[in-house]
Write a protein that holds these residues in place. Structure first.
Motif, short mmCIF file in Angstrom:
data_model
loop_
_atom_site.label_atom_id
_atom_site.label_comp_id
_atom_site.label_asym_id
_atom_site.label_seq_id
_atom_site.Cartn_x
_atom_site.Cartn_y
_atom_site.Cartn_z
N PRO B 85 -2.04 3.11 0.87
CA PRO B 85 -1.73 4.42 0.38
C PRO B 85 -1.67 5.42 1.51
CG PRO B 85 -3.99 3.50 -0.22
CD PRO B 85 -3.28 2.55 0.39
N GLY B 86 -2.10 5.43 2.59
CA GLY B 86 -1.74 6.24 3.75
C GLY B 86 -0.60 5.63 4.66
N VAL B 87 -0.11 4.66 4.18
CA VAL B 87 1.49 3.93 4.76
C VAL B 87 0.80 3.37 6.53
CG1 VAL B 87 3.42 4.23 5.68
CG2 VAL B 87 2.94 5.45 3.56
N LYS B 142 6.50 7.48 2.68
CA LYS B 142 6.18 6.42 1.60
C LYS B 142 7.29 5.35 1.71
CE LYS B 142 2.21 7.83 -0.35
NZ LYS B 142 0.93 6.95 -1.19
N ARG B 143 8.47 6.13 1.72
CA ARG B 143 9.75 5.52 1.77
C ARG B 143 9.98 4.50 2.90
NH1 ARG B 143 13.40 10.51 0.57
NH2 ARG B 143 14.79 9.34 1.64
N LEU B 144 9.63 4.92 3.94
CA LEU B 144 9.43 4.37 5.52
C LEU B 144 8.41 3.04 5.26
CD1 LEU B 144 10.06 4.03 8.39
CD2 LEU B 144 7.88 5.41 8.94
N GLY B 145 7.55 3.19 4.61
CA GLY B 145 6.35 1.99 4.29
C GLY B 145 6.90 1.31 3.60
N LEU B 146 7.83 1.49 2.43
CA LEU B 146 8.36 0.69 1.56
C LEU B 146 9.35 -0.29 2.32
CD1 LEU B 146 7.74 -0.17 -1.36
CD2 LEU B 146 9.54 1.53 -1.99
N ALA B 147 10.31 0.68 3.33
CA ALA B 147 11.32 -0.14 4.06
C ALA B 147 10.56 -1.02 4.90
CB ALA B 147 12.06 0.93 4.77
N ARG B 148 9.66 -0.82 5.63
CA ARG B 148 8.86 -1.59 6.69
C ARG B 148 8.42 -2.95 5.85
NH1 ARG B 148 4.27 1.48 9.79
NH2 ARG B 148 2.91 1.02 7.88
N ALA B 149 7.99 -2.83 4.63
CA ALA B 149 7.58 -3.98 3.77
C ALA B 149 8.81 -4.85 3.48
CB ALA B 149 6.57 -3.52 2.59
N GLU B 161 -0.53 2.64 -4.88
CA GLU B 161 -0.06 4.01 -5.40
C GLU B 161 1.00 4.63 -4.49
OE1 GLU B 161 -3.16 6.97 -6.47
OE2 GLU B 161 -4.69 5.58 -6.23
N PRO B 162 2.20 3.77 -4.55
CA PRO B 162 3.43 4.30 -3.76
C PRO B 162 3.94 5.59 -4.07
CG PRO B 162 3.99 2.71 -5.26
CD PRO B 162 2.69 2.79 -5.60
N THR B 163 3.77 6.10 -5.09
CA THR B 163 4.38 7.42 -5.50
C THR B 163 3.23 8.38 -5.73
OG1 THR B 163 4.17 7.04 -7.94
CG2 THR B 163 6.25 6.58 -6.48
N ALA B 164 2.02 8.12 -5.12
CA ALA B 164 1.11 9.40 -5.12
C ALA B 164 1.01 10.56 -4.47
CB ALA B 164 -0.29 8.85 -4.92
N THR B 188 6.88 -11.40 -6.25
CA THR B 188 5.83 -11.02 -7.29
C THR B 188 5.30 -9.63 -6.71
OG1 THR B 188 5.33 -13.29 -7.32
CG2 THR B 188 3.56 -11.53 -8.27
N ILE B 189 5.30 -8.59 -7.84
CA ILE B 189 4.90 -7.32 -7.24
C ILE B 189 3.56 -7.02 -8.12
CG2 ILE B 189 5.66 -4.97 -7.09
CD1 ILE B 189 8.80 -5.82 -7.26
N ILE B 190 2.59 -6.34 -7.39
CA ILE B 190 1.42 -5.82 -8.06
C ILE B 190 1.38 -4.26 -7.62
CG2 ILE B 190 -0.88 -5.91 -8.48
CD1 ILE B 190 -0.94 -8.87 -7.55
N LEU B 191 1.55 -3.41 -8.64
CA LEU B 191 1.80 -1.84 -8.26
C LEU B 191 0.55 -1.26 -9.09
CD1 LEU B 191 3.61 0.75 -8.08
CD2 LEU B 191 4.36 0.16 -10.43
N VAL B 192 -0.25 -0.62 -8.12
CA VAL B 192 -1.36 0.19 -8.57
C VAL B 192 -0.83 1.65 -8.81
CG1 VAL B 192 -3.51 1.30 -7.82
CG2 VAL B 192 -3.09 -1.16 -7.35
#
Lengths: 239, 217
Positions: B85-87, B142-149, B161-164, B188-192
Motif C-alpha cells: 500500500p505504501g509502495v 502507485k503507478r510506479l509501484g505497478l510498473a515495478r511489479a 489497495e492500489p487505488t487508495a 493470477t491477480i488478487i486485488l484488495v
C-alpha cells in the motif's frame, strides 16, 4: 597582537611558497587520517549494518559500547595503543610504535565508533517498507541488505565525514604513539603544538589556517550530504 | 504454465487478537480475485502471507505449477510480487526503481532498458524516467509501484489497495493497467479494495473477509 599579525603574514608566505616542510606535514596528515578513515569504514560500516539489520545477541550492549567509544578521550586511546604497541606489549613484535602505522591505528580507534554508530543510525532509520519492497521484488537476503544500506547512503557518508573531522583535529593520541618525529610522524596538529611551545608561530599559524580550512571543507561536505539525504538531486538514469 | 495458489486453514493472531481464522481458498491460475472487507479484518495480512512475507500461525500456503507444489524459496518468490500500500519507492530515479527487480535478476542492460521503457510507457511515466522517484505524487508513485511489479512479468500479482488515496485520473489509469493484465491472462491477480464498484469492475471472482474468515462475495 603584532605577533599574531606577523604570524599570519609569515604563514601566508609559507603557503604561497609551497614550503616543502609544510607540504610534507600536510601530506602525512592526510595519509594518516585518510588511512584511519578507510579502515574505520571497512570495519564500522559492516558492523553498523549488521547491528541495524540483524537481531544479534547482546546487540544493546554492543551498541552501548560503540556509543561510549564515540566520546573516547584521545589521550586514553593513545595510552592504550601505546601499551599495546610498546616493546613489552602484546603487539610489540610488530615494531609499529613511533611510526605512521601506529598513528593510523590510534586514529582508527577514534573514528571507528563514530562510523559504526552513525551508519547504524542511518540504516536503522530507513523505512521498513524499503526492505519489504526489495523482498517482494525478488531480492535475496544480501540484495535486501544492500538495498537498505544504499537507501541510507547519505547518512553513512555523514558518519564517514564526522569520523574524518574527529581524527584530523586530534592531537593527543598521535603525539603519544607517533612521537612527533620530524619528517616521519609529524602531522599538522602535533606540529602546531610543538611550534607553539617553541614560540615559532609562523608554521603553527600556517598549519592552523590549513586545518581550519580542512575543517570547513569537512563541514560543508557534511551539510551537503545531509541535504542530499533529505532531497537527492542529480539522479542518474543508470546507477 | 502459470501458478495457482492454495490456502488451507490459515490462522494468524496479532497481540492476542485472532485476525485470520481458518481461511482456505484455491486461487485459480489466470483469474482476478477482488478481496473486500472492513478495515482491520486481515486483508493485508492475508496478502502478505500469500506473498510469503509473513508466515501463518497455522495452515498452509501452497503455490502449484502443473498441480505440483513448489518450495517457498527465492525461485518461487521471484514468480510472484506484491504491490505494498505504501509502495516503498527507492531514493533513486524512476527508471532505476522500475529496473531494480531486473537488475537483481542479472538481466542484461539492453534488455532492462527495453523492458523498463516499455512498461513506463504503459503507466504513463516514460517522460519522468530521469526524475527522482520520491518527487512523484501519490498516484504516480502507485503507478510506479505497478510498473515495478509488472516489468518482472510475475505469474501472481498481489495488489494491496492500489487505488487508495489517489485521484480519479490516476485510479482510471491504474484500473486500465489491471484490465490490460487481466486481458493478457498471464497472471493470477488478487486485488484488495474497499470499493465494491471497483471489485465488480475488475474481479472475476469476489471474496470477502468477515470475522477473520475468507468467504465468497
Amino acid at each position: 597582537m603584532d605577533t599574531i599579525f606577523q604570524g599570519f603574514i609569515s604563514a601566508f608566505k609559507l603557503m604561497a611558497a609551497l614550503d616543502p616542510t609544510l607540504l610534507q606535514i600536510i601530506w602525512l596528515s592526510l595519509k594518516v587520517s585518510g588511512g584511519a578513515l578507510v579502515l574505520a569504514i571497512l570495519l564500522g560500516l559492516p558492523l553498523g549494518a549488521l547491528l541495524a539489520l540483524k537481531r544479534l545477541p547482546l546487540r544493546g550492549l554492543i551498541l552501548s559500547v560503540v556509543n561510549t567509544g564515540m566520546g573516547l578521550p584521545p589521550v586514553v586511546v593513545g595510552l592504550f595503543v601505546y601499551l599495546l604497541l610498546s616493546r613489552s606489549g602484546p603487539l610489540g613484535f610488530m615494531e609499529l610504535l613511533y611510526t605512521p602505522g601506529a598513528m593510523i591505528i590510534a586514529q582508527f580507534v577514534l573514528a571507528c565508533p563514530i562510523v559504526t554508530s552513525l551508519s547504524h543510525t542511518a540504516i536503522v532509520n530507513v523505512n521498513p517498507i524499503i526492505r519489504q519492497a526489495a523482498r517482494v521484488l525478488g531480492a535475496n537476503p544480501l540484495q535486501e541488505a544492500l538495498t537498505v544500506i544504499r537507501e541510507a547512503r547519505y547518512g553513512i557518508m555523514t558518519g564517514g565525514i564526522a569520523g574524518l573531522g574527529r581524527v584530523t583535529a586530534e592531537v593527543g593520541a598521535v603525539l603519544m604513539v607517533g612521537g612527533n618525529i620530524a619528517g616521519y610522524t609529524r602531522v599538522m596538529t602535533t606540529t602546531i603544538a610543538l611550534e607553539t611551545d617553541k614560540g615559532n608561530f609562523d608554521l603553527a599559524i600556517a598549519l592552523g589556517v590549513i586545518l581550519l580550512g580542512l575543517s570547513l571543507i569537512i563541514n560543508v561536505a557534511l551539510r551537503a550530504f545531509q541535504r542530499l539525504g533529505r532531497a537527492s538531486s542529480g539522479v542518474v538514469l543508470w546507477d | 504454465m502459470g501458478l495457482s495458489l492454495e490456502l488451507a486453514g490459515i490462522y494468524k493472531t496479532y497481540n492476542g487478537h485472532e485476525i485470520l481464522r481458518d481461511c482456505s481458498w484455491v486461487f485459480e491460475e489466470g483469474l482476478t480475485y477482488a478481496l473486500m472487507g472492513l478495515n482491520g479484518t486481515g486483508k493485508s495480512t492475508l496478502l502478505r502471507i500469500c506473498a510469503l512475507l509473513e508466515t501463518p500461525d497455522q495452515g498452509r500456503v501452497s503455490y502449484l505449477a502443473d498441480q505440483k507444489p513448489l518450495a517457498p524459496d527465492l525461485e518461487l518468490r521471484r514468480r510472484l510480487t506484491l504491490l505494498l500500500p505504501g509502495v516503498g519507492v527507492f531514493n533513486t530515479s524512476v527508471f532505476n526503481n522500475v529496473a531494480y527487480g531486473l537488475k537483481i535478476r542479472s538481466v542484461k542492460r539492453r534488455e532492462i532498458e527495453k523492458r523498463v521503457m516499455a512498461i513506463l510507457d504503459v503507466v504513463g511515466l516514460a517522460h519522468k524516467r530521469r526524475e527522482r522517484a520520491l518527487d512523484l505524487s501519490t498516484g504516480q508513485a502507485k503507478r510506479l509501484g505497478l510498473a515495478r511489479a509488472m516489468v518482472l512479468e510475475p505469474e501472481v500479482i498481489l495488489l494491496d489497495e492500489p487505488t487508495a488515496s489517489i485521484d480519479q485520473e490516476n485510479t482510471e489509469i491504474i484500473e486500465g493497467i489491471i484490465r490490460k493484465m487481466k486481458a493478457e491472462g498471464k497472471a493470477t491477480i488478487i486485488l484488495v479494495t474497499h470499493d465494491p464498484a471497483q471489485a465488480a469492475r475488475l474481479g472475476d471472482k469476489l471474496l470477502l473477509i468477515q470475522d477473520g474468515r475468507l468467504l465468497p462475495g
